[in-house]
Every structure is written in C-alpha cells, then in structure tokens.
Design an enzyme around this catalytic site. Structure first.
Site, mmCIF file in Angstrom:
data_model
loop_
_atom_site.group_PDB
_atom_site.id
_atom_site.type_symbol
_atom_site.label_atom_id
_atom_site.label_comp_id
_atom_site.label_asym_id
_atom_site.label_seq_id
_atom_site.Cartn_x
_atom_site.Cartn_y
_atom_site.Cartn_z
ATOM 1 N N HIS A 136 -22.568 57.983 -30.486
ATOM 2 C CA HIS A 136 -23.142 56.693 -30.872
ATOM 3 C C HIS A 136 -24.657 56.799 -31.092
ATOM 4 O O HIS A 136 -25.182 56.329 -32.110
ATOM 5 C CB HIS A 136 -22.828 55.653 -29.789
ATOM 6 C CG HIS A 136 -23.409 54.310 -30.041
ATOM 7 N ND1 HIS A 136 -22.740 53.314 -30.722
ATOM 8 C CD2 HIS A 136 -24.617 53.781 -29.713
ATOM 9 C CE1 HIS A 136 -23.501 52.238 -30.798
ATOM 10 N NE2 HIS A 136 -24.654 52.488 -30.200
ATOM 11 N N GLU A 137 -25.341 57.437 -30.150
ATOM 12 C CA GLU A 137 -26.799 57.546 -30.251
ATOM 13 C C GLU A 137 -27.213 58.426 -31.431
ATOM 14 O O GLU A 137 -28.150 58.104 -32.160
ATOM 15 C CB GLU A 137 -27.387 58.094 -28.944
ATOM 16 C CG GLU A 137 -27.240 57.161 -27.759
ATOM 17 C CD GLU A 137 -27.908 55.802 -27.993
ATOM 18 O OE1 GLU A 137 -28.950 55.744 -28.661
ATOM 19 O OE2 GLU A 137 -27.363 54.789 -27.514
ATOM 20 N N HIS A 140 -26.984 56.509 -34.685
ATOM 21 C CA HIS A 140 -28.173 55.677 -34.933
ATOM 22 C C HIS A 140 -29.293 56.520 -35.551
ATOM 23 O O HIS A 140 -29.957 56.099 -36.501
ATOM 24 C CB HIS A 140 -28.725 55.101 -33.625
ATOM 25 C CG HIS A 140 -28.084 53.810 -33.183
ATOM 26 N ND1 HIS A 140 -27.987 52.697 -33.996
ATOM 27 C CD2 HIS A 140 -27.557 53.439 -31.993
ATOM 28 C CE1 HIS A 140 -27.407 51.712 -33.306
ATOM 29 N NE2 HIS A 140 -27.122 52.137 -32.104
ATOM 30 N N GLU A 197 -24.965 48.443 -35.003
ATOM 31 C CA GLU A 197 -24.135 48.822 -33.860
ATOM 32 C C GLU A 197 -22.740 49.246 -34.313
ATOM 33 O O GLU A 197 -22.199 50.247 -33.837
ATOM 34 C CB GLU A 197 -24.023 47.654 -32.874
ATOM 35 C CG GLU A 197 -25.244 47.463 -32.008
ATOM 36 C CD GLU A 197 -25.617 48.743 -31.285
ATOM 37 O OE1 GLU A 197 -24.759 49.332 -30.625
ATOM 38 O OE2 GLU A 197 -26.778 49.157 -31.414
HETATM 39 ZN ZN LIG Z 1 -26.294 51.347 -30.439
#
Ligand SMILES: [Zn+2]
Length: 276
Positions: A136-137, A140, A197
């Site tokens: 997830h990171e 981003h 997100e």
């Molecule tokens: Zn996030």
C-alpha cells in the site's frame, strides 16, 4: 492580502505545472514538483529522521521488514517493466527501516524511503500483513500521491516560489512531513484523498501478490486495523476514507484480480503467512 497570495500561488502553479504519468491509472496527472526536484530533499529528510530516531538493526523483525521491502520493490519493478514503464524507478533508492516507536504507522517517502514503526507490528501480525502495508505504501510512492498532496498544501498556504522545493525552512519542512505522514504526530497529517487510497489499496494487492504474498490477507489486516482503531483519529492507512468496511469489501473483491495479475508473472502459490 490572502486573495493576492492566492493569485500569486496560481500564477506560480501555472508556471511550474508539469504532467507526469501515474502508472497506477495510466493517466497524466498534474504535478509541479518533479522527481529530481523532490528526491534529494526526501533523501535528506529521511536521513535526518533516522538520525533522530531509534533505528532497529540486526533483529529478526528488522530483517523481515527489509526482506519484505525488497520483494515488494522487485515486484514493482517487474510490473512496471511489463507495463511500459521501463526506467521509472531509475532514481529510486530503496531503503526499509524499522524504528522503535509505539505509534501505529508506516510510511514511504518519495524515491522509496520506507519506515515501519514497531507499534504497527502487532497489528500486521505476520510477514504477509507487513507485505500488505508495504504494498500500500509503495503504491502511494509510485503514484506520486505525496507530491500531489504537497503541491496542494503549497497552494492552500499561498506559498509562492515552489519551483525549487529544497527543504530550507521550517514551514517547508512541516509541509513535507505532513504530506508524507512522517513523525509520530499523525494527527497533523494531510489526508490522502479517497481515490488515492483506493488506488493504493488495489495496486498494493497486486504488488504483494507478485511478491508471493497472499492478497486475501490484506482484508484480514484491515479487520485488525479496524478493531484497533477504537474511535481515535486514525493514521494514514487507517484513514476513514474510504470507511473501513468499504475498504475491507473492496479488498476482498480485488484479491482475485491481484492473483490473476500475479499469475502473469508466474506466481501461482503464496508463501506461508510467516508468523513472528
Ligand atoms: Zn494510504
């Protein structure tokens, strides 16, 4: 006066506006700080953060963070190369550190500079949970969401000369830290948008799956996150947008797609959860 600042900010924005392709969506996104402007500052900020905090080295946990990080980075490179983004990671200098801090947080700065706090490990619960957070990171960071958020913060604060983003004063440093969720004060952080997100959740699953971690486990991680959040203001990945329940059901829906994607890279079975 404020109005005038806004005019100046927009003027500056137009002057420095450039387009970068977001590999997660394939669309051009507006960014007015480029990698070669922001990476050197990010690397310096990262080193400073490490020097001011307790970095853990040589333990099985810290080795695990590095192992998962390397696998996710390799997965990102394989996916980017296969999708026409050769050279995208050229200026990245991946680093994965575990920092002694009870805060439930993890973040990735531009150029692949990652920190996990020890406080998140009980919720990650196993290596696969760490892979879900890492994916997830990293998603981003690959989509430059932080840069977009940073640009927005500059506009909001009416700051003029942003062509050169070098971190040279406190105000700029604050925006930088807020934009990337660095430090323990996650309450002061600017939230990512709902679409950012969701993009990172979805692409994070693909990255973890290509790295050999079962993407079904991301929804399980989020259930633990939800149980842990207990009404407090949530850190970045605990963001209420989208709501935890929406997020969990989205992740469950996307997991088979991530598995199908991983299959294209020869991944047909997944590692054990890797208890720690
Ligand atoms: Zn996030």
């Amino acid at each position: 006066m404020k109005y005038k600042n806004t005019i100046i900010a927009f003027g500056t924005l137009i002057m420095f506006l450039s387009c970068a392709t977001n590999p997660l969506t394939g669309k051009k996104t507006l960014a007015f700080v480029s990698n070669n402007e922001i990476f050197p500052s990010a690397f310096a900020q990262y080193d400073q953060f490490l020097s001011e905090n307790k970095v853990i080295n040589g333990t099985s946990d810290s080795e695990m963070i590095k192992r998962v990080g390397q696998r996710i980075a390799v997965a990102a490179e394989r996916w980017l190369n296969a999708n026409g983004y050769q050279g995208y990671l050229e200026d990245y200098k991946w680093e994965y550190n575990l920092v002694e801090d009870n805060t439930v947080n993890a973040w990735c700065m531009p150029g692949g500079k990652i920190v996990f706090y020890t406080g998140i490990l009980p919720i990650a619960q196993n290596e696969t949970g760490v892979a879900a957070i890492m994916g997830h990171e990293v998603a981003h960071a690959l989509a430059n969401h932080g840069q977009q958020r940073m640009s927005a913060a500059y506009i909001q604060q009416g700051l003029g000369a942003v062509g050169n983003i070098a971190i040279k004063d406190e105000q700029t440093r604050d925006i930088f830290n807020q934009s990337y969720g660095i430090g323990s004060n996650v309450l002061g952080m600017l939230p990512f948008s709902r679409s950012h997100e969701s993009q990172s959740d979805e692409f994070g699953l693909t990255l973890m799956a290509i790295a050999g971690y079962n993407p079904d486990e991301a929804a399980e991680l989020w259930k633990r996150m939800k149980a842990n959040s207990g009404g407090q203001s949530p850190p970045e990945f605990l963001s209420t947008h989208p709501s935890n329940d929406t997020r969990i059901s989205n992740l469950q829906g996307w997991a088979p797609i991530a598995k199908a994607e991983a299959k294209k890279f020869g991944v047909t079975s997944f590692r054990p959860l890797g208890e720690f």
